[in-house]
Design an enzyme around this catalytic site. Structure first.
Site, PDB file in Angstrom:
ATOM      1  N   CYS A 110      33.437  71.386  37.590  1.00  0.00           N
ATOM      2  CA  CYS A 110      33.869  72.126  38.784  1.00  0.00           C
ATOM      3  C   CYS A 110      34.924  71.382  39.599  1.00  0.00           C
ATOM      4  O   CYS A 110      35.582  71.986  40.451  1.00  0.00           O
ATOM      5  CB  CYS A 110      32.671  72.439  39.668  1.00  0.00           C
ATOM      6  SG  CYS A 110      31.465  73.460  38.811  1.00  0.00           S
ATOM      7  N   HIS A 257      35.420  74.322  46.543  1.00  0.00           N
ATOM      8  CA  HIS A 257      34.873  74.884  45.302  1.00  0.00           C
ATOM      9  C   HIS A 257      33.738  75.852  45.630  1.00  0.00           C
ATOM     10  O   HIS A 257      32.851  75.545  46.423  1.00  0.00           O
ATOM     11  CB  HIS A 257      34.371  73.754  44.411  1.00  0.00           C
ATOM     12  CG  HIS A 257      33.542  74.250  43.276  1.00  0.00           C
ATOM     13  ND1 HIS A 257      34.012  75.187  42.397  1.00  0.00           N
ATOM     14  CD2 HIS A 257      32.269  73.977  42.895  1.00  0.00           C
ATOM     15  CE1 HIS A 257      33.066  75.465  41.514  1.00  0.00           C
ATOM     16  NE2 HIS A 257      31.993  74.737  41.799  1.00  0.00           N
ATOM     17  N   ASN A 287      30.583  81.241  40.561  1.00  0.00           N
ATOM     18  CA  ASN A 287      31.099  79.879  40.365  1.00  0.00           C
ATOM     19  C   ASN A 287      31.907  79.846  39.070  1.00  0.00           C
ATOM     20  O   ASN A 287      31.351  79.937  37.984  1.00  0.00           O
ATOM     21  CB  ASN A 287      29.910  78.912  40.292  1.00  0.00           C
ATOM     22  CG  ASN A 287      30.338  77.466  40.056  1.00  0.00           C
ATOM     23  OD1 ASN A 287      31.491  77.191  39.744  1.00  0.00           O
ATOM     24  ND2 ASN A 287      29.390  76.546  40.192  1.00  0.00           N
TER      25      ASN A 287
HETATM   26  O1  UT7 Z   1      29.194  73.884  40.632  1.00  0.00           O
HETATM   27  C1  UT7 Z   1      28.711  72.661  41.167  1.00  0.00           C
HETATM   28  C2  UT7 Z   1      27.370  72.322  40.692  1.00  0.00           C
HETATM   29  N1  UT7 Z   1      26.340  73.266  41.028  1.00  0.00           N
HETATM   30  C3  UT7 Z   1      25.836  73.343  42.258  1.00  0.00           C
HETATM   31  O2  UT7 Z   1      26.331  72.768  43.178  1.00  0.00           O
HETATM   32  C4  UT7 Z   1      24.569  74.160  42.444  1.00  0.00           C
HETATM   33  C5  UT7 Z   1      23.835  73.678  43.660  1.00  0.00           C
HETATM   34  N2  UT7 Z   1      22.551  74.304  43.851  1.00  0.00           N
HETATM   35  C6  UT7 Z   1      22.400  75.574  44.327  1.00  0.00           C
HETATM   36  O3  UT7 Z   1      23.351  76.287  44.576  1.00  0.00           O
HETATM   37  C7  UT7 Z   1      20.989  76.042  44.592  1.00  0.00           C
HETATM   38  O4  UT7 Z   1      20.101  74.953  44.463  1.00  0.00           O
HETATM   39  C8  UT7 Z   1      20.520  77.196  43.649  1.00  0.00           C
HETATM   40  C9  UT7 Z   1      21.269  78.476  44.001  1.00  0.00           C
HETATM   41  C10 UT7 Z   1      20.745  76.812  42.212  1.00  0.00           C
HETATM   42  C11 UT7 Z   1      19.029  77.459  43.888  1.00  0.00           C
HETATM   43  O5  UT7 Z   1      18.804  77.764  45.249  1.00  0.00           O
HETATM   44  P1  UT7 Z   1      17.674  76.983  46.068  1.00  0.00           P
HETATM   45  O6  UT7 Z   1      17.678  77.573  47.405  1.00  0.00           O
HETATM   46  O7  UT7 Z   1      17.948  75.520  45.953  1.00  0.00           O
HETATM   47  O8  UT7 Z   1      16.348  77.404  45.311  1.00  0.00           O
HETATM   48  P2  UT7 Z   1      15.290  76.467  44.572  1.00  0.00           P
HETATM   49  O9  UT7 Z   1      15.796  76.046  43.248  1.00  0.00           O
HETATM   50  O10 UT7 Z   1      14.802  75.426  45.513  1.00  0.00           O
HETATM   51  O11 UT7 Z   1      14.138  77.517  44.348  1.00  0.00           O
HETATM   52  C12 UT7 Z   1      13.453  78.136  45.460  1.00  0.00           C
HETATM   53  C13 UT7 Z   1      12.512  79.181  44.893  1.00  0.00           C
HETATM   54  C14 UT7 Z   1      11.642  78.678  43.757  1.00  0.00           C
HETATM   55  O12 UT7 Z   1      10.376  79.293  43.864  1.00  0.00           O
HETATM   56  P3  UT7 Z   1       9.129  78.521  44.512  1.00  0.00           P
HETATM   57  O13 UT7 Z   1       8.950  77.273  43.687  1.00  0.00           O
HETATM   58  O14 UT7 Z   1       9.546  78.229  45.918  1.00  0.00           O
HETATM   59  O15 UT7 Z   1       8.024  79.506  44.381  1.00  0.00           O
HETATM   60  C15 UT7 Z   1      12.353  79.162  42.529  1.00  0.00           C
HETATM   61  O16 UT7 Z   1      11.477  79.338  41.431  1.00  0.00           O
HETATM   62  O17 UT7 Z   1      13.260  80.270  44.367  1.00  0.00           O
HETATM   63  C16 UT7 Z   1      12.882  80.487  43.001  1.00  0.00           C
HETATM   64  N3  UT7 Z   1      14.068  80.917  42.276  1.00  0.00           N
HETATM   65  C17 UT7 Z   1      14.396  82.210  42.142  1.00  0.00           C
HETATM   66  N4  UT7 Z   1      13.813  83.333  42.550  1.00  0.00           N
HETATM   67  C18 UT7 Z   1      14.419  84.493  42.265  1.00  0.00           C
HETATM   68  C19 UT7 Z   1      15.022  80.150  41.682  1.00  0.00           C
HETATM   69  N5  UT7 Z   1      15.979  80.924  41.141  1.00  0.00           N
HETATM   70  C20 UT7 Z   1      15.609  82.207  41.419  1.00  0.00           C
HETATM   71  C21 UT7 Z   1      16.210  83.457  41.147  1.00  0.00           C
HETATM   72  N6  UT7 Z   1      15.566  84.575  41.597  1.00  0.00           N
HETATM   73  N7  UT7 Z   1      17.364  83.581  40.478  1.00  0.00           N
END
Ligand code: UT7
Length: 339
Positions: A110, A257, A287
């Site tokens: 990225c 980005h 992204n």
């Molecule tokens: O391009 C450069 C590199 N990439 C990045 O910079 C990505 C950076 N990270 C992010 O953008 C975020 O961490 C994500 C969008 C990937 C995830 O968002 P988050 O707010 O950090 O969610 P999380 O991974 O902490 O998950 C929160 C909850 C979890 O459930 P529990 O454990 O709280 O019950 C996940 O299982 O959301 C759940 N979850 C989803 N639920 C519905 C994770 N993905 C999904 C989904 N739909 N797609």
């Protein structure tokens, strides 16, 4: 002497995939994806279309914008190669009718657009080239597990390109100082384990594949990446602003980005930059890795939000880990819409 942007172009594959489309097969919802990432839809390559094709379309538009028929080198930033070998850039140069110019790929996920700008500028500074076509192109959705709700909603395909020419540091469009960095200790936070020299398929001649299928797909640890992205982009941005002698108030546009709208906003908050100066287009493209920054520049320049003379801060972060930032004053160049 400086490398000066004299043309820009971008392209998106026509296939639109909405959150609802994805959620027909993915355990997620439109609301979750939009609230947590800012993404409503993204473009995806169709069968038979690859990074090369996206790069050529963006390249055509950038050359047209620059009014240039020839360049001295083609640099392509991508992390979604058409094949493991050879590089995509020579074929792109050939298809663009640019002959046998030097052409190579650069992989920095990225942050590829920032690393590529610095490298392309370096080709000009070293006298290798007077004019460079630099493209960021990605068909990265082909490397993401469509059943992984942690990664499948995030990525999109597309390409953006600029033409750089030799010029003066005080001209509009001149690339300013760069801040680039990496942290290989955190390489595993975002990785595709298989396909390289460390873990390759042993199926040839053995009649079976020793690599688990999930290792061919992207693995990502979202939370620590989120935190690193905010920290590194903010620190890197501050670095180039300090070295340029600009205050945050001097920045007309922060073009960061597009990994997650919450990341971009958090970086702006860290920098104490007003939200109306934060450029965002992730909602309709997702992204797009190395294509993210030029697609966004093209978008806001085309709508007229980004105008000649505006001071722009560019910053990106991604796998590696790797990051980079630079500044420039926007030049007066023609910009075509990306549909
Ligand atoms: O391009 C450069 C590199 N990439 C990045 O910079 C990505 C950076 N990270 C992010 O953008 C975020 O961490 C994500 C969008 C990937 C995830 O968002 P988050 O707010 O950090 O969610 P999380 O991974 O902490 O998950 C929160 C909850 C979890 O459930 P529990 O454990 O709280 O019950 C996940 O299982 O959301 C759940 N979850 C989803 N639920 C519905 C994770 N993905 C999904 C989904 N739909 N797609």
């Amino acid at each position: 002497m400086a490398a000066v942007i004299e043309g820009i172009g971008a392209w998106l594959p026509p296939r639109i995939v909405t959150n609802d489309d994805l959620c027909t097969t993915l355990d997620s919802t439109h609301e979750w994806i939009e609230t947590r990432t800012g993404i409503s839809e993204r473009r995806m390559v169709s069968e038979g279309m690859s990074t090369r094709d996206l790069a050529v379309e963006a390249g055509v538009r950038a050359l047209k914008s620059a009014g240039a028929a020839t360049v001295d080198a083609v640099v392509l930033a991508t992390t979604s190669f058409d094949r493991l070998c050879p590089a995509v850039a020579p074929e792109v140069a050939h298809l663009l009718g640019l002959g046998t110019v030097p052409a190579f790929d650069l992989t920095s996920a990225c942050s590829g657009f920032l690393y590529g700008l610095a490298t392309s500028g370096g080709l000009i500074a070293s006298g290798v080239a007077d004019r460079v076509l630099f493209i960021g192109a990605e068909a990265f959705t082909t490397l993401v597990n469509p059943e992984d709700r942690g990664t499948a909603p995030i990525f999109g395909d597309g390409a953006g390109a600029v033409v750089l020419r030799r010029g003066d540091a005080d001209e509009p469009g001149a690339l300013g100082v760069f801040d680039l960095g990496s942290d290989g200790a955190r390489a595993d936070l975002l990785a595709i384990p298989a396909g390289g020299s460390r873990q390759r398929s042993a199926s040839a001649g053995l009649g079976h594949d020793t690599v688990p299928v999930e290792d061919w797909y992207l693995r990502m640890e979202g939370r620590p990446l989120f935190q690193q992205a905010v920290e590194r982009m903010a620190e890197s941005s501050r670095g180039v602003l300090d070295r340029t002698g600009w205050s945050v108030a001097d920045v007309d546009w922060f073009v960061g980005h597009q990994a997650n709208v919450r990341i971009v906003n958090a970086v702006a908050d860290e920098l104490e930059l007003a939200r109306d100066r934060v450029a965002v287009n992730i909602g309709r493209v997702g992204n797009t890795l190395a294509a993210s920054v030029p697609l966004l520049l093209n978008d806001i320049a085309h709508t007229g939000a980004l105008r000649p003379g505006h001071r722009v801060l560019l910053s990106a972060f991604g796998a590696g880990l790797s990051w980079g930032s630079t500044v420039l004053t926007w030049p007066d160049i023609p910009v075509e819409a990306v549909r």
